[in-house]
Enzyme design. Sequence first.
Site, mmCIF file in Angstrom:
data_model
loop_
_atom_site.group_PDB
_atom_site.id
_atom_site.type_symbol
_atom_site.label_atom_id
_atom_site.label_comp_id
_atom_site.label_asym_id
_atom_site.label_seq_id
_atom_site.Cartn_x
_atom_site.Cartn_y
_atom_site.Cartn_z
ATOM 1 N N GLU A 45 28.564 56.494 69.809
ATOM 2 C CA GLU A 45 27.154 56.218 70.080
ATOM 3 C C GLU A 45 26.475 55.587 68.860
ATOM 4 O O GLU A 45 26.695 56.024 67.728
ATOM 5 C CB GLU A 45 26.467 57.541 70.435
ATOM 6 C CG GLU A 45 24.974 57.469 70.680
ATOM 7 C CD GLU A 45 24.376 58.835 70.980
ATOM 8 O OE1 GLU A 45 23.207 58.889 71.398
ATOM 9 O OE2 GLU A 45 25.082 59.860 70.809
ATOM 10 N N LYS A 113 21.147 54.842 77.834
ATOM 11 C CA LYS A 113 21.223 56.306 77.887
ATOM 12 C C LYS A 113 20.078 56.868 78.727
ATOM 13 O O LYS A 113 18.914 56.485 78.560
ATOM 14 C CB LYS A 113 21.176 56.860 76.464
ATOM 15 C CG LYS A 113 21.411 58.364 76.344
ATOM 16 C CD LYS A 113 21.464 58.755 74.876
ATOM 17 C CE LYS A 113 21.774 60.222 74.656
ATOM 18 N NZ LYS A 113 21.861 60.563 73.214
ATOM 19 N N CYS A 149 26.585 60.458 75.338
ATOM 20 C CA CYS A 149 26.369 61.798 74.787
ATOM 21 C C CYS A 149 25.642 62.758 75.727
ATOM 22 O O CYS A 149 26.246 63.373 76.590
ATOM 23 C CB CYS A 149 25.650 61.690 73.442
ATOM 24 S SG CYS A 149 26.001 63.099 72.339
#
Length: 543
Positions: A45, A113, A149
């Site tokens: 990330e 994200k 994540c």
Amino acid sequence: MQDLTLVMAQLDPLVGDIPRNADRAIEAVREARIEHGADIVVFPELFLSGYPPEDLLLRPSMETRLREARSRMAAKMSRDVLVIIGYPGRREGLGYNLAGLLYNGEWIGEYAKQILPNYQVFDERRYFATGEQPLVVEHKGIKLGVLICEDLWDGGPLQATRDAGADIVVTLNASPYHQDKPAERLRLLEQRAAEVSLPLVYVNTIGGQDELAFDGGSTCVGADGEIRVGAPYWQAGLMPVLLVQENGRWVPQEGEIEPLEGPEESLYCALVSGLRDYVNKSGFDGVVLGLSGGIDSALSLAIAVDALGPQRVHAVMMPYRYTAEISREDAAEQARMLGVDYQILPIEPMVDAFTATLAETFAGSERDTTEENLQSRCRGVLLMAISNKKGLMVLTTGNKSEMAVGYATLYGDMVGGFNALKDVYKTWVYRLARWRNTQSPAIPERVITRPPSAELAPDQQDSDSLPDYDTLDGILVRYIEGDMSAEAIIEAGFDREAVYQVVKLVDRSEYKRRQAAIGVRVTPRGFGRDRRYPIVNGWQPGE
């Protein structure tokens, strides 16, 4: 039967150094292609910016630098390899945490994200807008779903990615370490894979960044949640995963699996990694620390040597009239054991000079902790002078138990640029010291077994001012990590007087902690970004 090789690029970027991070990505893909025959390479990330970039994201030139780096990657990246890499980016004036897909010189997809963490050390809603759509891309016959994540921790985006037709899901992560976190991640991967019956590839970053330490441990699990490939902890590298199509499903084959480390080894490695990267990335030649003959400075010295090598560590014993002879002996013995540069600088002439200068001002008052603090502050002056002259960072050595209750001297033993033990409770200091000695001799046994003392007064011991450390740490863990009230801690079996003594010390010592050196965060509630209490407040700790 078709097969593909996916490589997990578990690497250590430098926050803000976008050109170098891009170059490292280009080189890593080349290595992955040559050494492993990679068809797909997945990076962590926000790899191009490093994690966390914090307010660097607000710099106007951030987007320009990222655009230049991505253009260079498109031009230079190895062909016939799908690259999935994390970076920040802007769309219609809003910032996003992105995963970009690069293939044969073209950026062919981008995922934003969806779940932005805003707890503990995470502050992503300050910088990023929320993505809304899943991304599934077909490459050489496999449909790859992409997450970042927290999307995996939440679970919702994973379900949407499965429903969009993914054969396998890759997640780009910058998941910082704290105690027991590696096992938590493995349980999460097992649970999530079982929920969607898909293989998961979890690529985590590595290394230290300010307070945070990233342990790596990149992992691939099968659709049944069983680990197929597990990268080493605390080591950068490229880890291949062989994906084979069997009966219409893509199945990761068994490869190398790094076992979980024990609790002491895992914590010790976090401290070493955090210190090493802080010193090296900051450009210091090495470190200097005060070696008192006590357990905290002894463990700090061992960590520093393991992180940097003995040639980059300078230890100084600064005795005063209250310094025990065994402390002098043990400090010298440890310096010899570890092979560090060591010298003795007595502070009595300095303390006498300060005392004489202050004699008229202090006339008519009794001796108290003021005189004790003068000793500590003289030591701080010497360490900072050595730091300035030799380009060495001062490594301060206080532990979390002491920092919690303010058992430290501002501008004295708190002087320093970094503290490896800042988030380590005293009971764990002893556990780590004993574990380290099982690897090779590093700390004299007497340092571990003798009662701890600041040695600022005759026959002084820590227990004169504080509960025993087992009791103290038991209260602190409940009050700091658990947010329990004083009364709730008492109900858990602790003495009322001890509990109220400790929580009052914690509350009134916030001003000291704000001026303390940063250190490696290894608990879920480290002092600093994790625990943000006002310095001035009227809160009562009872209920």
